[in-house]
Design an enzyme around this catalytic site. Sequence first.
Site, PDB file in Angstrom:
ATOM      1  N   ASN A  95     -26.474  17.906  -1.787  1.00 49.24           N
ATOM      2  CA  ASN A  95     -24.733  17.698  -1.463  1.00 49.24           C
ATOM      3  C   ASN A  95     -23.963  19.170  -0.864  1.00 49.24           C
ATOM      4  O   ASN A  95     -24.741  20.268  -1.277  1.00 49.24           O
ATOM      5  CB  ASN A  95     -23.592  17.742  -3.254  1.00 49.24           C
ATOM      6  N   HIS A 119     -21.456  22.533  -0.167  1.00 54.36           N
ATOM      7  CA  HIS A 119     -20.450  22.629  -0.937  1.00 54.36           C
ATOM      8  C   HIS A 119     -19.249  23.760   0.148  1.00 54.36           C
ATOM      9  O   HIS A 119     -20.264  24.454   0.579  1.00 54.36           O
ATOM     10  CB  HIS A 119     -20.928  22.789  -2.021  1.00 54.36           C
ATOM     11  N   MET A 127     -15.815  13.521  -3.693  1.00 58.48           N
ATOM     12  CA  MET A 127     -15.688  14.365  -4.472  1.00 58.48           C
ATOM     13  C   MET A 127     -15.683  13.966  -5.916  1.00 58.48           C
ATOM     14  O   MET A 127     -15.314  13.975  -6.931  1.00 58.48           O
ATOM     15  CB  MET A 127     -14.011  13.922  -3.987  1.00 58.48           C
ATOM     16  N   ARG A 128     -16.477  12.673  -6.313  1.00 57.13           N
ATOM     17  CA  ARG A 128     -16.341  12.008  -7.958  1.00 57.13           C
ATOM     18  C   ARG A 128     -17.857  12.983  -8.097  1.00 57.13           C
ATOM     19  O   ARG A 128     -18.973  13.214  -7.554  1.00 57.13           O
ATOM     20  CB  ARG A 128     -17.276  11.039  -7.830  1.00 57.13           C
TER      21      ARG A 128
END
Lengths: 226, 226
Positions: free
Chosen positions: B130, B132, B113-114
Amino acid sequence: MVEVTEDLADEILARGPSRDASLPPQGGVELKTSGAMAPEREGESKADGPRIEVVLVVSDVPEAYALKRARLAGIRAVVVSPRDFSTREEHDLALTALLCEAEADLVVLAGYMRLVSPAVLQAFPNRIINLHPALLPSFPGTTAIADALRYGVKVTGVTVHFVDEGMDTGPIIAQEAVRVEEGDSEETLAARIHAVEHRLLPQVIRLIAAGRVRPPLPGSRVVQVH
Amino acid sequence: MVEVTEDLADEILARGPSRDASLPPQGGVELKTSGAMAPEREGESKADGPRIEVVLVVSDVPEAYALKRARLAGIRAVVVSPRDFSTREEHDLALTALLCEAEADLVVLAGYMRLVSPAVLQAFPNRIINLHPALLPSFPGTTAIADALRYGVKVTGVTVHFVDEGMDTGPIIAQEAVRVEEGDSEETLAARIHAVEHRLLPQVIRLIAAGRVRPPLPGSRVVQVH
């Protein structure tokens, strides 16, 4: 009495030479269909669904092929273009009067490239729907298919939504995904998207005519379809 | 040598008690997996595809279940949290050193979450991906599933993309649509989205390991997958 069939959907969606994507938006596809729909309750149980009558086809492009097809099908077809009026208000008034006179229960925008004025919206609350060639809220605006390709999405699609004051921002009634294939051009992707549009729009019109689409409750954006 | 299987994908995606959606984003799911992948050319023709080795699992949440599962599978598991460093630069340096030391060919963010710092990005150009839980560019950020439900979309989905400096803005490698059903809650929709995530992420890792994913050319955002 004209049933909304796949053929009629093609007719509604038919676009003239002005469809050329290289033309500026204001010269682009602009076509408005208004269907006065009597959701005859006793008709709903029939296999062929409620009866739907297309009472009027409006375009702001005089040479739009949809006007010709409408006339061939015996449907009233009228050109209403802002350039024929000295003020925006006069245009809105004429358009609203025309739609009210036709006793339209539903106004269907298919390739209509203008924002709908609050005056027209107020006359048809939750009675104006629009067809958009992307999965909103991604890629609003008049170049959705090209924008999706440029962004590099692998899935795009089609949206039918209630029209509000914004640009493609209204509550969503139905969506369907379309995969972007390797090597897709704007033309090949558009062909697959249009095929879905021609199926999804009449489906949604039939659902609305059957009373199966519930506009959002106050404070919500969620459209219930049952 | 650990093959990436559906089980391992679950492991990579496994999230501890901190998964609770009611927790603030900075306390949410934060898990980083790094797989050093040797795309052994001769292995590609095998039915089971290229060999993939997971060399390191990093999380900034000490109690993340993924760390425990990694250790049980004999994979090195390390906690790297910004709060353990006095400056952002020191944190980035430690993370980059760890990933380089592990000789990771690919860094896989799953529920991390960064934002990834430019320092880390530069060390792994086009080597960080990533996962999503939405069809980007719709619904970026840490509350994608809730945002999609609130917006009232009828189709959402899953995206795997290369990571850049932005929040979920990098070039898209793969997407898959998930329908929103009438009456879906955040939990029921999330369950179907997570099921797709658990399938799509290992698929994409295998494609990258097999050399079948080509990052965008300069000036483009389009990822070619062949």
